[in-house]
Design an enzyme around this catalytic site. Structure first.
Site, PDB file in Angstrom:
ATOM      1  N   ARG A 108      11.113  -8.798  -4.373  1.00 32.33           N
ATOM      2  CA  ARG A 108      11.166 -10.289  -4.905  1.00 32.33           C
ATOM      3  C   ARG A 108      11.083 -10.333  -6.225  1.00 32.33           C
ATOM      4  O   ARG A 108       9.815 -10.181  -6.967  1.00 32.33           O
ATOM      5  CB  ARG A 108      10.357 -11.038  -4.067  1.00 32.33           C
ATOM      6  N   GLY A 117       4.281   1.589  -0.322  1.00 31.65           N
ATOM      7  CA  GLY A 117       5.259   1.512  -1.522  1.00 31.65           C
ATOM      8  C   GLY A 117       4.528   2.004  -2.814  1.00 31.65           C
ATOM      9  O   GLY A 117       5.388   2.688  -3.414  1.00 31.65           O
ATOM     10  N   TYR A 118       3.345   1.666  -3.034  1.00 33.42           N
ATOM     11  CA  TYR A 118       2.837   1.860  -4.283  1.00 33.42           C
ATOM     12  C   TYR A 118       2.336   3.677  -4.345  1.00 33.42           C
ATOM     13  O   TYR A 118       2.783   4.253  -5.269  1.00 33.42           O
ATOM     14  CB  TYR A 118       1.126   1.201  -4.366  1.00 33.42           C
ATOM     15  N   GLY A 156       7.793 -11.881  -8.265  1.00 31.61           N
ATOM     16  CA  GLY A 156       6.542 -12.157  -7.152  1.00 31.61           C
ATOM     17  C   GLY A 156       5.325 -11.218  -7.532  1.00 31.61           C
ATOM     18  O   GLY A 156       5.522 -10.453  -8.508  1.00 31.61           O
ATOM     19  N   HIS A 214       6.614   3.845   9.761  1.00 32.78           N
ATOM     20  CA  HIS A 214       5.885   3.221  10.919  1.00 32.78           C
ATOM     21  C   HIS A 214       6.952   3.057  11.865  1.00 32.78           C
ATOM     22  O   HIS A 214       8.266   2.579  11.567  1.00 32.78           O
ATOM     23  CB  HIS A 214       5.228   1.903  10.619  1.00 32.78           C
ATOM     24  N   GLN A 265       9.443  -6.951   7.604  1.00 34.78           N
ATOM     25  CA  GLN A 265      10.715  -6.236   8.131  1.00 34.78           C
ATOM     26  C   GLN A 265      11.450  -6.931   9.011  1.00 34.78           C
ATOM     27  O   GLN A 265      12.871  -6.994   8.945  1.00 34.78           O
ATOM     28  CB  GLN A 265      10.285  -4.722   8.728  1.00 34.78           C
ATOM     29  N   SER A 304       0.774  -1.138  -0.028  1.00 35.33           N
ATOM     30  CA  SER A 304       0.042  -0.015   0.059  1.00 35.33           C
ATOM     31  C   SER A 304       0.700   1.294   0.003  1.00 35.33           C
ATOM     32  O   SER A 304       0.799   2.063  -0.876  1.00 35.33           O
ATOM     33  CB  SER A 304      -0.944   0.161   1.155  1.00 35.33           C
TER      34      SER A 304
END
Length: 395
Positions: free
Chosen positions: A108, A89-90, A111, A171, A150, A87
């Site tokens: 990845r 990253g987009y 993926g 975060h 992470q 979410s």
């Protein structure tokens, strides 16, 4: 006598309505007036802006402090290696790209995220790489993997965080609860955080509309002496409208608390409780849903978002206003102990431990799907699907 009383009531009602109409018109003008009269001068003045938030003065930063030309110059020698394409990253990745900055994606190979990135125009070998290759190429490493991911990938990522890079989070979860996540940022790097107050989809949609989401920023390490300005600039670059300072600890505590409270868990619980009582007292599914969810989301919440709760007390009927004034303290007193327990649960790491344990299980997706399927099959949300179909714009 009854006719006289009725006439007086009608007269009083008209007077009250007229006064309220005038008050609302004045109030609405007051809310809209600053946008036309005051915003432009504020944008063209100094970088530091101090705002009085209910008696507490805070410094905020806006796009005017970091116009596009200034961003391009400040980051002209940098490459942003954005790790993860979920979410956030987009949303953040596309906004950085549209702002003209040099951003690459690390996921990845082959993926689901790799394929999604290609659909959004990222090109393998040009600005789409494996996680390792992206980190090696980046001067800023933006770790936007899920919290569980992470923790799982940190042993492989940490050795790649060489001196001179800047580590970025959205975060505070992983570094704050490092005893559980084992994510301990290197001490010789600038480590910063920018946390948009909404989903990555909203970060993107508001940016495309020419608006911007509110964000907080924080600094974990300031090795170069420039960590604060890096975070402020990057907050604007990813599409923030304004940004305020916090700490990693306060960000993660308020975020986990809010998600479980008024933003998702708490509001869902209130919806269910009100709906159940209406159904138990003979109200139809349609009526129960409209009085619980539809009126709230389609009529009241947008107005609260635009003008505030105080405006709603002026805008509603006299009967609704009296009831709300009488009952909100009762709800507050009943709910505050629950919220106090919730905050303590976030602060002491209970929520973090629960999240990591569940989301790290090999069959967590299957277990999650069962929980979500239970929600999908609740009467209230089945009714909601039918009610939404009846909205004029959906016919």
């Amino acid at each position: 006598m009854l006719r006289t009383q009725a006439a007086r009531l009608i007269c009083n009602s008209r007077v009250i309505t007229a006064k309220r109409t005038f008050a609302l018109a004045t109030r609405a003008a007051a809310y809209s007036r600053p946008a036309a009269r005051f915003v432009k001068p504020m944008i063209t003045t100094r970088g530091l802006k101090q705002i009085n938030f209910g008696g507490t003065v805070e410094t905020v930063y806006e796009r005017a402090d970091w116009p596009r030309e200034k961003l391009l110059d400040y980051f002209k020698n940098d490459t942003f290696a954005l790790i993860g394409y979920g979410s956030q990253g987009y949303g953040q990745g596309l906004n950085l790209r549209d702002n003209g900055l040099n951003v690459i994606i690390g996921v990845r190979k082959d993926g689901a995220s790799w394929k999604a990135a290609i659909e959004d125009g990222w090109v393998p070998g040009k600005n789409l790489f494996t996680v390792e290759d992206a980190i090696k190429r980046g001067s800023y490493v933006m770790n936007l993997l899920s919290d569980a991911a992470q923790s799982e990938t940190w042993p492989a990522i940490k050795p790649l965080l060489t001196k001179g890079k800047t580590l970025y989070f959205s975060h505070g979860f992983s570094p704050v609860f490092k005893d559980l996540t084992h994510v301990e940022p290197p001490k010789d790097l600038d480590v910063i955080l920018v946390a948009p107050k909404g989903s990555g989809r909203t970060v993107r949609s508001l940016f495309k509309e020419g608006r911007g989401i509110n964000s907080s920023y924080a600094v974990w390490n300031d090795v170069t002496g420039k960590a604060h300005e890096k975070a402020q600039a990057l907050a604007v670059a990813i599409g923030s409208g304004y940004v305020y300072q916090t700490t990693f600890e306060r960000e993660v505590n308020s975020d986990l608390y809010g998600e479980r409270g008024c933003l998702m868990g708490g509001i869902h619980g209130m919806f269910l409780a009100q709906y159940d009582v209406l159904r138990e007292n003979g109200h139809s599914p349609s009526e129960a849903f409209n009085e619980t969810v539809e009126e709230a989301t389609q009529s009241l919440y947008p107005l609260i978002g635009k003008y505030g709760m105080d405006y709603m007390y002026d805008a509603c009927s006299t009967t609704a206003r009296r009831g709300a004034l009488d009952w909100y303290p009762i709800f507050k007193n009943a709910l505050k102990p629950v919220f106090q327990d919730l905050y303590e649960s976030t602060k002491n790491g209970t929520e973090t431990k629960r999240s990591l344990e569940f989301n790290s299980q090999p069959d967590y997706r299957e277990k999650l799907e069962k929980e979500l399927d239970t929600i999908r099959n609740m009467e209230i949300w089945k009714v909601g699907k039918e009610v939404r179909k009846l909205r004029p714009e959906n016919q």
